[in-house]
Design a protein around this motif. Structure first.
Motif, PDB file in Angstrom:
ATOM      1  N   GLY A   1      22.208  37.885  20.396  1.00  0.00           N
ATOM      2  CA  GLY A   1      22.211  37.449  19.560  1.00  0.00           C
ATOM      3  C   GLY A   1      22.082  36.296  20.261  1.00  0.00           C
ATOM      4  O   GLY A   1      20.949  34.788  19.396  1.00  0.00           O
ATOM      5  N   LYS A   2      21.950  35.305  21.139  1.00  0.00           N
ATOM      6  CA  LYS A   2      21.346  34.484  22.478  1.00  0.00           C
ATOM      7  C   LYS A   2      20.085  33.985  22.138  1.00  0.00           C
ATOM      8  O   LYS A   2      20.443  32.293  21.535  1.00  0.00           O
ATOM      9  N   THR A   3      18.913  34.404  22.357  1.00  0.00           N
ATOM     10  CA  THR A   3      18.048  33.829  21.476  1.00  0.00           C
ATOM     11  C   THR A   3      17.661  33.211  19.630  1.00  0.00           C
ATOM     12  O   THR A   3      17.016  32.773  19.818  1.00  0.00           O
ATOM     13  N   THR A   4      18.171  34.123  19.526  1.00  0.00           N
ATOM     14  CA  THR A   4      18.323  34.026  17.813  1.00  0.00           C
ATOM     15  C   THR A   4      18.726  33.526  17.415  1.00  0.00           C
ATOM     16  O   THR A   4      17.933  32.226  16.744  1.00  0.00           O
TER      17      THR A   4
HETATM   18  N1  LIG Z   1      22.771  36.972  12.551  1.00  0.00           N
HETATM   19  C1  LIG Z   1      22.170  38.265  12.479  1.00  0.00           C
HETATM   20  N2  LIG Z   1      21.975  39.588  11.624  1.00  0.00           N
HETATM   21  C2  LIG Z   1      21.558  39.963  12.149  1.00  0.00           C
HETATM   22  N3  LIG Z   1      21.156  40.681  13.542  1.00  0.00           N
HETATM   23  C3  LIG Z   1      21.209  40.260  14.624  1.00  0.00           C
HETATM   24  C4  LIG Z   1      22.289  38.579  14.040  1.00  0.00           C
HETATM   25  N4  LIG Z   1      21.295  37.468  15.323  1.00  0.00           N
HETATM   26  C5  LIG Z   1      21.021  39.066  16.595  1.00  0.00           C
HETATM   27  N5  LIG Z   1      20.313  39.681  15.079  1.00  0.00           N
HETATM   28  C6  LIG Z   1      19.997  40.763  16.396  1.00  0.00           C
HETATM   29  O1  LIG Z   1      20.209  41.110  17.859  1.00  0.00           O
HETATM   30  C7  LIG Z   1      19.849  41.605  18.519  1.00  0.00           C
HETATM   31  C8  LIG Z   1      19.325  40.691  19.779  1.00  0.00           C
HETATM   32  O2  LIG Z   1      19.364  39.428  19.928  1.00  0.00           O
HETATM   33  P1  LIG Z   1      18.952  38.644  20.599  1.00  0.00           P
HETATM   34  O3  LIG Z   1      17.435  39.011  21.009  1.00  0.00           O
HETATM   35  O4  LIG Z   1      18.910  36.986  19.751  1.00  0.00           O
HETATM   36  O5  LIG Z   1      19.765  38.280  21.720  1.00  0.00           O
HETATM   37  P2  LIG Z   1      20.494  38.088  23.031  1.00  0.00           P
HETATM   38  O6  LIG Z   1      21.706  37.638  23.286  1.00  0.00           O
HETATM   39  O7  LIG Z   1      19.534  36.809  23.013  1.00  0.00           O
HETATM   40  O8  LIG Z   1      19.616  39.109  23.969  1.00  0.00           O
HETATM   41  P3  LIG Z   1      18.842  39.243  25.494  1.00  0.00           P
HETATM   42  O9  LIG Z   1      20.574  39.155  25.730  1.00  0.00           O
HETATM   43  O10 LIG Z   1      18.143  40.899  25.663  1.00  0.00           O
HETATM   44  O11 LIG Z   1      18.245  38.461  25.932  1.00  0.00           O
HETATM   45  C9  LIG Z   1      18.046  40.774  17.223  1.00  0.00           C
HETATM   46  O12 LIG Z   1      17.347  42.443  17.380  1.00  0.00           O
HETATM   47  C10 LIG Z   1      18.558  40.196  15.985  1.00  0.00           C
HETATM   48  O13 LIG Z   1      17.818  41.136  15.557  1.00  0.00           O
END
Ligand SMILES: Nc1ncnc2c1ncn2[C@@H]1O[C@H](COP(=O)(O)OP(=O)(O)OP(=O)(O)O)[C@@H](O)[C@H]1O
Ligand SMILES: [Mg+2]
Length: 407
Positions: free
Chosen positions: A147-150
Protein backbone atom coordinates in the motif's frame (compact mmCIF):
# COMPACT_ATOMS: atom_id res chain seq x y z
CA UNK A 1 23.96 33.65 22.79
CA UNK A 2 23.83 30.54 20.62
CA UNK A 3 26.96 29.76 18.63
CA UNK A 4 27.03 30.40 14.89
CA UNK A 5 28.36 27.48 12.80
CA UNK A 6 30.85 28.74 10.22
CA UNK A 7 32.67 27.02 7.34
CA UNK A 8 35.79 28.10 5.50
CA UNK A 9 36.87 27.03 2.02
CA UNK A 10 40.14 28.25 0.60
CA UNK A 11 43.04 26.55 -1.12
CA UNK A 12 45.25 29.38 0.18
CA UNK A 13 46.28 27.80 3.49
CA UNK A 14 47.91 30.90 4.98
CA UNK A 15 44.92 33.13 4.31
CA UNK A 16 42.50 30.46 5.56
CA UNK A 17 44.23 30.01 8.89
CA UNK A 18 44.55 33.78 9.35
CA UNK A 19 40.81 34.17 8.77
CA UNK A 20 40.13 31.27 11.12
CA UNK A 21 42.21 32.89 13.87
CA UNK A 22 40.42 36.19 13.42
CA UNK A 23 36.98 34.56 13.49
CA UNK A 24 37.80 32.51 16.58
CA UNK A 25 38.32 35.73 18.51
CA UNK A 26 34.54 35.93 18.59
CA UNK A 27 33.31 33.54 21.30
CA UNK A 28 30.02 32.78 19.55
CA UNK A 29 31.70 31.61 16.32
CA UNK A 30 32.03 27.86 15.90
CA UNK A 31 34.23 26.81 12.98
CA UNK A 32 32.57 23.52 12.00
CA UNK A 33 34.77 22.79 9.00
CA UNK A 34 37.63 24.10 6.89
CA UNK A 35 38.51 22.79 3.48
CA UNK A 36 41.09 23.49 0.83
CA UNK A 37 39.09 21.54 -1.75
CA UNK A 38 36.02 23.28 -3.12
CA UNK A 39 33.98 20.17 -3.99
CA UNK A 40 34.64 18.50 -0.63
CA UNK A 41 33.73 21.72 1.11
CA UNK A 42 30.57 22.09 -0.96
CA UNK A 43 29.33 18.59 -0.09
CA UNK A 44 30.04 19.23 3.56
CA UNK A 45 28.07 22.48 3.45
CA UNK A 46 25.03 20.82 1.89
CA UNK A 47 25.03 18.14 4.58
CA UNK A 48 26.00 20.19 7.63
CA UNK A 49 24.05 23.35 6.78
CA UNK A 50 26.29 25.93 8.48
CA UNK A 51 24.91 29.44 8.98
CA UNK A 52 27.90 31.27 7.52
CA UNK A 53 30.31 30.27 4.78
CA UNK A 54 33.48 32.01 3.61
CA UNK A 55 34.60 30.87 0.14
CA UNK A 56 37.81 31.91 -1.55
CA UNK A 57 36.93 32.35 -5.21
CA UNK A 58 40.45 33.22 -6.40
CA UNK A 59 41.81 29.90 -7.66
CA UNK A 60 38.82 28.31 -9.43
CA UNK A 61 36.38 31.18 -9.95
CA UNK A 62 33.90 29.42 -12.25
CA UNK A 63 33.42 26.42 -9.97
CA UNK A 64 33.34 28.67 -6.91
CA UNK A 65 30.65 30.91 -8.41
CA UNK A 66 28.62 27.85 -9.33
CA UNK A 67 29.00 26.52 -5.78
CA UNK A 68 27.86 29.85 -4.30
CA UNK A 69 24.79 29.82 -6.53
CA UNK A 70 23.86 26.31 -5.45
CA UNK A 71 24.45 26.93 -1.75
CA UNK A 72 22.34 30.03 -2.00
CA UNK A 73 19.50 28.13 -3.63
CA UNK A 74 19.63 24.96 -1.57
CA UNK A 75 20.29 26.51 1.82
CA UNK A 76 18.41 29.74 1.82
CA UNK A 77 19.24 30.64 5.36
CA UNK A 78 23.01 30.20 4.86
CA UNK A 79 24.96 33.43 4.37
CA UNK A 80 27.83 33.19 1.90
CA UNK A 81 30.80 35.60 1.86
CA UNK A 82 33.44 35.50 -0.86
CA UNK A 83 37.14 36.28 -0.66
CA UNK A 84 39.01 37.17 -3.83
CA UNK A 85 42.35 38.32 -5.20
CA UNK A 86 40.53 39.59 -8.25
CA UNK A 87 39.04 43.04 -7.63
CA UNK A 88 37.75 43.59 -11.16
CA UNK A 89 34.27 45.16 -10.69
CA UNK A 90 32.74 42.91 -13.40
CA UNK A 91 33.97 39.86 -11.54
CA UNK A 92 32.77 41.14 -8.16
CA UNK A 93 29.30 41.72 -9.63
CA UNK A 94 29.27 38.17 -10.97
CA UNK A 95 30.12 36.76 -7.55
CA UNK A 96 27.46 38.91 -5.86
CA UNK A 97 24.86 37.86 -8.45
CA UNK A 98 25.59 34.24 -7.61
CA UNK A 99 24.47 35.06 -4.08
CA UNK A 100 27.54 36.18 -2.10
CA UNK A 101 26.53 38.87 0.36
CA UNK A 102 29.92 40.58 0.19
CA UNK A 103 33.27 40.07 -1.53
CA UNK A 104 36.44 40.80 0.46
CA UNK A 105 39.96 41.35 -0.77
CA UNK A 106 42.85 39.48 0.85
CA UNK A 107 43.62 39.61 3.70
CA UNK A 108 40.21 40.24 5.23
CA UNK A 109 40.59 43.07 7.75
CA UNK A 110 39.57 42.46 11.35
CA UNK A 111 37.19 45.45 11.20
CA UNK A 112 35.47 43.93 8.16
CA UNK A 113 35.00 40.64 9.96
CA UNK A 114 33.53 42.35 12.95
CA UNK A 115 31.05 44.35 10.85
CA UNK A 116 30.07 41.26 8.81
CA UNK A 117 29.38 39.27 11.96
CA UNK A 118 27.20 42.03 13.39
CA UNK A 119 25.10 42.09 10.22
CA UNK A 120 25.04 38.29 10.02
CA UNK A 121 23.68 37.94 13.56
CA UNK A 122 20.76 40.13 12.60
CA UNK A 123 20.17 38.44 9.22
CA UNK A 124 20.28 34.95 10.73
CA UNK A 125 17.71 35.89 13.31
CA UNK A 126 15.28 37.31 10.73
CA UNK A 127 15.71 34.40 8.33
CA UNK A 128 15.17 31.89 11.14
CA UNK A 129 11.96 33.72 12.01
CA UNK A 130 10.62 33.87 8.46
CA UNK A 131 11.82 30.81 6.58
CA UNK A 132 11.12 27.20 7.24
CA UNK A 133 12.20 24.48 4.88
CA UNK A 134 9.78 21.92 3.51
CA UNK A 135 9.24 18.64 5.33
CA UNK A 136 9.95 15.28 3.73
CA UNK A 137 7.67 12.31 4.42
CA UNK A 138 8.87 9.02 2.96
CA UNK A 139 6.51 6.08 2.69
CA UNK A 140 8.51 2.89 2.97
CA UNK A 141 8.23 -0.85 3.49
CA UNK A 142 10.63 -3.59 2.46
CA UNK A 143 7.58 -5.60 1.33
CA UNK A 144 5.89 -5.12 -2.01
CA UNK A 145 2.18 -4.61 -2.59
CA UNK A 146 1.52 -3.36 0.91
CA UNK A 147 0.00 0.00 0.00
CA UNK A 148 2.98 2.38 -0.26
CA UNK A 149 1.82 4.04 -3.47
CA UNK A 150 -1.80 4.20 -2.28
CA UNK A 151 -0.61 5.93 0.90
CA UNK A 152 1.95 8.27 -0.72
CA UNK A 153 -0.47 9.42 -3.42
CA UNK A 154 -3.47 9.99 -1.19
CA UNK A 155 -1.41 11.54 1.59
CA UNK A 156 0.04 14.04 -0.91
CA UNK A 157 -3.41 14.94 -2.25
CA UNK A 158 -4.78 15.31 1.29
CA UNK A 159 -1.84 17.51 2.36
CA UNK A 160 -2.38 19.82 -0.63
CA UNK A 161 -6.14 20.02 0.02
CA UNK A 162 -5.85 20.51 3.74
CA UNK A 163 -2.92 22.90 4.03
CA UNK A 164 -3.32 24.70 0.67
CA UNK A 165 0.46 24.75 0.60
CA UNK A 166 2.69 23.48 -2.19
CA UNK A 167 3.21 19.74 -2.07
CA UNK A 168 5.58 17.63 -4.20
CA UNK A 169 4.94 13.92 -4.73
CA UNK A 170 8.12 12.12 -5.78
CA UNK A 171 8.13 8.64 -7.31
CA UNK A 172 11.36 7.06 -6.11
CA UNK A 173 10.22 3.62 -7.17
CA UNK A 174 12.52 4.35 -10.09
CA UNK A 175 12.10 1.09 -11.98
CA UNK A 176 8.47 0.22 -11.32
CA UNK A 177 6.85 3.52 -10.39
CA UNK A 178 3.05 3.69 -10.27
CA UNK A 179 2.34 7.25 -9.15
CA UNK A 180 1.50 8.50 -12.65
CA UNK A 181 -0.90 5.57 -13.13
CA UNK A 182 -2.56 6.22 -9.77
CA UNK A 183 -3.14 9.86 -10.78
CA UNK A 184 -3.62 9.25 -14.50
CA UNK A 185 -0.85 11.63 -15.53
CA UNK A 186 1.43 11.69 -18.57
CA UNK A 187 4.15 14.07 -17.41
CA UNK A 188 6.40 15.86 -19.88
CA UNK A 189 9.44 15.53 -17.63
CA UNK A 190 10.68 13.05 -15.04
CA UNK A 191 13.43 12.69 -12.46
CA UNK A 192 15.96 11.38 -15.02
CA UNK A 193 15.62 14.70 -16.88
CA UNK A 194 15.86 16.83 -13.74
CA UNK A 195 19.10 15.20 -12.58
CA UNK A 196 20.73 16.13 -15.89
CA UNK A 197 19.79 19.78 -15.27
CA UNK A 198 21.10 20.13 -11.71
CA UNK A 199 22.81 23.44 -12.42
CA UNK A 200 19.49 24.92 -13.65
CA UNK A 201 17.41 23.87 -10.67
CA UNK A 202 15.65 26.78 -9.07
CA UNK A 203 12.11 27.59 -8.07
CA UNK A 204 10.74 28.43 -11.52
CA UNK A 205 12.48 25.43 -13.10
CA UNK A 206 10.93 23.04 -10.56
CA UNK A 207 7.47 24.51 -10.85
CA UNK A 208 7.68 24.22 -14.64
CA UNK A 209 9.12 20.71 -14.81
CA UNK A 210 7.12 18.94 -12.12
CA UNK A 211 3.67 17.96 -13.38
CA UNK A 212 0.94 20.00 -11.73
CA UNK A 213 -2.01 17.89 -10.67
CA UNK A 214 -5.26 19.52 -11.75
CA UNK A 215 -5.99 22.74 -9.88
CA UNK A 216 -4.41 21.52 -6.67
CA UNK A 217 -1.14 22.73 -5.16
CA UNK A 218 0.25 19.28 -5.93
CA UNK A 219 3.24 18.72 -8.21
CA UNK A 220 4.41 15.28 -9.28
CA UNK A 221 7.98 14.23 -9.99
CA UNK A 222 7.63 11.03 -12.00
CA UNK A 223 9.91 8.02 -12.36
CA UNK A 224 11.81 7.66 -15.65
CA UNK A 225 10.16 5.72 -18.49
CA UNK A 226 13.19 3.48 -19.21
CA UNK A 227 14.89 1.11 -16.78
CA UNK A 228 18.40 2.13 -17.90
CA UNK A 229 17.65 5.75 -16.99
CA UNK A 230 16.75 4.68 -13.46
CA UNK A 231 20.08 2.90 -13.09
CA UNK A 232 22.03 5.98 -14.11
CA UNK A 233 20.58 8.13 -11.33
CA UNK A 234 22.91 8.26 -8.31
CA UNK A 235 22.04 8.59 -4.65
CA UNK A 236 23.96 11.90 -4.55
CA UNK A 237 21.71 13.24 -7.31
CA UNK A 238 18.64 12.14 -5.36
CA UNK A 239 19.99 14.05 -2.35
CA UNK A 240 20.54 17.19 -4.41
CA UNK A 241 17.05 17.07 -5.94
CA UNK A 242 15.36 16.47 -2.57
CA UNK A 243 17.26 19.34 -0.94
CA UNK A 244 16.21 21.58 -3.81
CA UNK A 245 12.57 20.52 -3.42
CA UNK A 246 12.73 21.41 0.27
CA UNK A 247 13.35 25.03 -0.57
CA UNK A 248 10.34 25.27 -2.91
CA UNK A 249 7.67 22.93 -1.48
CA UNK A 250 6.22 22.90 2.02
CA UNK A 251 5.77 19.13 1.95
CA UNK A 252 7.52 16.47 -0.08
CA UNK A 253 5.95 13.02 -0.08
CA UNK A 254 8.12 10.21 -1.42
CA UNK A 255 6.91 6.85 -2.68
CA UNK A 256 9.61 4.19 -2.65
CA UNK A 257 10.38 0.73 -3.93
CA UNK A 258 10.75 -2.15 -1.47
CA UNK A 259 14.54 -2.16 -1.85
CA UNK A 260 16.95 -0.95 0.78
CA UNK A 261 19.31 0.49 -1.82
CA UNK A 262 21.51 3.56 -1.52
CA UNK A 263 18.96 5.75 -3.33
CA UNK A 264 16.18 4.84 -0.91
CA UNK A 265 18.54 5.32 2.04
CA UNK A 266 19.48 8.74 0.71
CA UNK A 267 15.77 9.67 0.82
CA UNK A 268 15.26 8.06 4.23
CA UNK A 269 18.26 9.99 5.62
CA UNK A 270 16.81 13.28 4.45
CA UNK A 271 13.29 12.53 5.67
CA UNK A 272 11.66 14.29 8.57
CA UNK A 273 9.28 11.37 9.01
CA UNK A 274 9.44 7.83 7.69
CA UNK A 275 6.05 6.17 7.37
CA UNK A 276 6.88 2.52 7.79
CA UNK A 277 3.93 0.60 6.36
CA UNK A 278 2.84 -2.82 7.56
CA UNK A 279 -0.31 -4.86 7.48
CA UNK A 280 -1.47 -6.99 10.35
CA UNK A 281 0.00 -10.36 9.49
CA UNK A 282 3.05 -12.17 10.72
CA UNK A 283 5.35 -11.97 7.65
CA UNK A 284 4.66 -8.27 7.31
CA UNK A 285 5.28 -7.57 11.01
CA UNK A 286 8.56 -9.53 10.82
CA UNK A 287 9.64 -7.39 7.92
CA UNK A 288 8.72 -4.23 9.78
CA UNK A 289 10.92 -5.44 12.64
CA UNK A 290 13.85 -5.80 10.23
CA UNK A 291 13.31 -2.24 9.04
CA UNK A 292 13.14 -0.91 12.59
CA UNK A 293 16.41 -2.70 13.39
CA UNK A 294 18.06 -1.16 10.38
CA UNK A 295 16.74 2.32 11.19
CA UNK A 296 18.19 1.94 14.66
CA UNK A 297 21.56 1.02 13.18
CA UNK A 298 21.31 4.06 10.93
CA UNK A 299 20.86 6.11 14.12
CA UNK A 300 17.48 7.50 13.14
CA UNK A 301 15.68 9.00 16.12
CA UNK A 302 12.80 6.78 17.25
CA UNK A 303 10.18 9.42 16.68
CA UNK A 304 11.30 9.84 13.06
CA UNK A 305 9.92 6.36 12.29
CA UNK A 306 6.13 6.25 12.32
CA UNK A 307 4.44 2.87 12.00
CA UNK A 308 1.40 2.91 9.76
CA UNK A 309 -0.85 -0.12 9.75
CA UNK A 310 -2.62 -0.39 6.41
CA UNK A 311 -5.73 -2.40 5.58
CA UNK A 312 -6.70 -2.36 9.22
CA UNK A 313 -9.78 -4.37 10.23
CA UNK A 314 -11.32 -4.07 13.69
CA UNK A 315 -11.47 -7.25 15.76
CA UNK A 316 -8.85 -9.16 13.83
CA UNK A 317 -7.05 -12.06 15.38
CA UNK A 318 -3.87 -10.00 15.76
CA UNK A 319 -4.61 -6.63 17.37
CA UNK A 320 -2.73 -3.33 17.13
CA UNK A 321 -1.59 -3.89 20.71
CA UNK A 322 -0.01 -7.16 19.62
CA UNK A 323 1.78 -5.34 16.79
CA UNK A 324 3.07 -2.70 19.18
CA UNK A 325 4.27 -5.29 21.65
CA UNK A 326 5.98 -7.33 18.96
CA UNK A 327 7.74 -4.30 17.50
CA UNK A 328 8.26 -2.37 20.72
CA UNK A 329 7.16 0.64 18.71
CA UNK A 330 3.82 2.40 18.79
CA UNK A 331 1.47 2.43 15.84
CA UNK A 332 1.15 6.02 14.67
CA UNK A 333 -1.75 5.53 12.30
CA UNK A 334 -4.25 2.96 11.09
CA UNK A 335 -5.71 3.04 7.60
CA UNK A 336 -8.86 0.97 7.30
CA UNK A 337 -9.23 -1.82 4.82
CA UNK A 338 -11.58 -0.63 2.10
CA UNK A 339 -10.94 -2.70 -0.94
CA UNK A 340 -13.84 -1.38 -3.00
CA UNK A 341 -13.03 2.33 -2.63
CA UNK A 342 -9.25 1.90 -2.97
CA UNK A 343 -9.56 -0.33 -6.03
CA UNK A 344 -12.04 1.99 -7.77
CA UNK A 345 -9.65 4.89 -7.15
CA UNK A 346 -6.68 2.99 -8.58
CA UNK A 347 -8.63 1.64 -11.55
CA UNK A 348 -9.91 5.08 -12.46
CA UNK A 349 -6.57 6.80 -11.85
CA UNK A 350 -8.07 9.15 -9.28
CA UNK A 351 -7.32 9.99 -5.66
CA UNK A 352 -9.69 8.50 -3.09
CA UNK A 353 -11.17 11.91 -2.16
CA UNK A 354 -12.58 12.15 -5.67
CA UNK A 355 -14.05 8.65 -5.58
CA UNK A 356 -15.70 8.81 -2.18
CA UNK A 357 -14.86 11.71 0.08
CA UNK A 358 -17.10 10.37 2.82
CA UNK A 359 -15.38 7.01 2.99
CA UNK A 360 -13.57 5.86 6.12
CA UNK A 361 -10.35 5.50 4.13
CA UNK A 362 -10.49 9.07 2.81
CA UNK A 363 -11.13 10.32 6.30
CA UNK A 364 -8.11 8.40 7.48
CA UNK A 365 -5.83 10.01 4.88
CA UNK A 366 -6.98 13.51 5.82
CA UNK A 367 -6.42 12.69 9.47
CA UNK A 368 -2.93 11.43 8.69
CA UNK A 369 -2.18 14.58 6.69
CA UNK A 370 -3.44 16.72 9.58
CA UNK A 371 -1.28 14.88 12.09
CA UNK A 372 1.87 15.15 9.99
CA UNK A 373 1.38 18.80 9.05
CA UNK A 374 0.12 19.93 12.46
CA UNK A 375 -3.07 21.21 10.87
CA UNK A 376 -6.61 20.83 11.96
CA UNK A 377 -8.97 18.40 10.29
CA UNK A 378 -12.50 18.16 11.52
CA UNK A 379 -14.92 15.97 9.64
CA UNK A 380 -18.24 17.62 8.75
CA UNK A 381 -20.54 17.30 11.75
CA UNK A 382 -23.48 15.93 9.79
CA UNK A 383 -21.45 13.06 8.37
CA UNK A 384 -21.73 9.82 10.19
CA UNK A 385 -18.18 8.78 10.80
CA UNK A 386 -17.41 5.12 10.34
CA UNK A 387 -13.71 5.36 10.96
CA UNK A 388 -11.60 4.39 13.89
CA UNK A 389 -11.43 7.83 15.44
CA UNK A 390 -8.03 8.66 13.95
CA UNK A 391 -9.05 12.09 12.72
CA UNK A 392 -10.18 13.38 16.09
CA UNK A 393 -6.96 12.10 17.57
CA UNK A 394 -5.01 13.96 14.86
CA UNK A 395 -6.80 17.21 15.56
CA UNK A 396 -6.17 16.98 19.26
CA UNK A 397 -2.57 15.95 18.88
CA UNK A 398 -1.86 18.65 16.34
CA UNK A 399 -3.20 21.22 18.77
CA UNK A 400 -1.14 19.87 21.61
CA UNK A 401 1.87 19.50 19.31
CA UNK A 402 2.82 16.23 20.94
CA UNK A 403 4.57 13.34 19.27
CA UNK A 404 2.21 10.45 18.85
CA UNK A 405 2.93 6.84 19.49
CA UNK A 406 6.19 7.13 21.37
CA UNK A 407 6.88 4.26 23.68
N1 LIG B 1 -6.41 0.60 2.70
C1 LIG B 1 -6.57 -0.30 1.73
N2 LIG B 1 -7.71 -1.03 1.65
C2 LIG B 1 -7.86 -1.94 0.69
N3 LIG B 1 -6.96 -2.21 -0.25
C3 LIG B 1 -5.81 -1.55 -0.24
C4 LIG B 1 -5.55 -0.55 0.75
N4 LIG B 1 -4.32 -0.03 0.51
C5 LIG B 1 -3.83 -0.67 -0.57
N5 LIG B 1 -4.71 -1.59 -1.03
C6 LIG B 1 -4.56 -2.48 -2.17
O1 LIG B 1 -3.27 -3.04 -2.14
C7 LIG B 1 -2.75 -3.13 -3.45
C8 LIG B 1 -1.30 -2.68 -3.47
O2 LIG B 1 -1.25 -1.30 -3.19
P1 LIG B 1 -0.03 -0.38 -3.65
O3 LIG B 1 0.19 -0.50 -5.10
O4 LIG B 1 -0.30 0.95 -3.10
O5 LIG B 1 1.15 -1.10 -2.86
P2 LIG B 1 2.74 -0.84 -2.99
O6 LIG B 1 3.30 -1.12 -1.65
O7 LIG B 1 2.97 0.51 -3.55
O8 LIG B 1 3.16 -1.94 -4.03
P3 LIG B 1 4.57 -2.03 -4.83
O9 LIG B 1 5.53 -2.64 -3.85
O10 LIG B 1 4.25 -2.95 -5.96
O11 LIG B 1 4.95 -0.68 -5.26
C9 LIG B 1 -3.64 -2.32 -4.36
O12 LIG B 1 -4.24 -3.17 -5.27
C10 LIG B 1 -4.66 -1.70 -3.48
O13 LIG B 1 -5.94 -1.87 -3.99
MG1 LIG C 1 4.07 1.07 -5.25
Amino acid sequence: MESIPVMLISSDNASRSELKNDLEKFKYIDIVGEFDDLMEGFNFIINEKPSLVFIDVSSAPTVAIDAIEKINFQLRSCLVYAISNNTDPEFIIQVMRAGAREVFGKPVAQAEISSVLDKAKHLLKTSADSFTEGKIFTVFSNKGGIGKTTIATNLAVSLAELTKKRVALVDLNLQLGDVTTFLDLSPSYDIAYIVTQISRIDESFLIKTLEKYQEKELYVLADPPYLEQAEEITSEQIGTVLNALKSVFSYIVIDTSSAFDSKTISALDLSDDILLVSIVNLPSIRNAQRCLDLFERLDYPREKVKMVVNRYIENEEITVDDVEDALNHNVYWKIPNNYFTVMSAINRGMPICEINKDSNVNDSFFGLAAGLSNSLYVKDKDQNSSNSGNSIMASLLSKMNLPKGKK
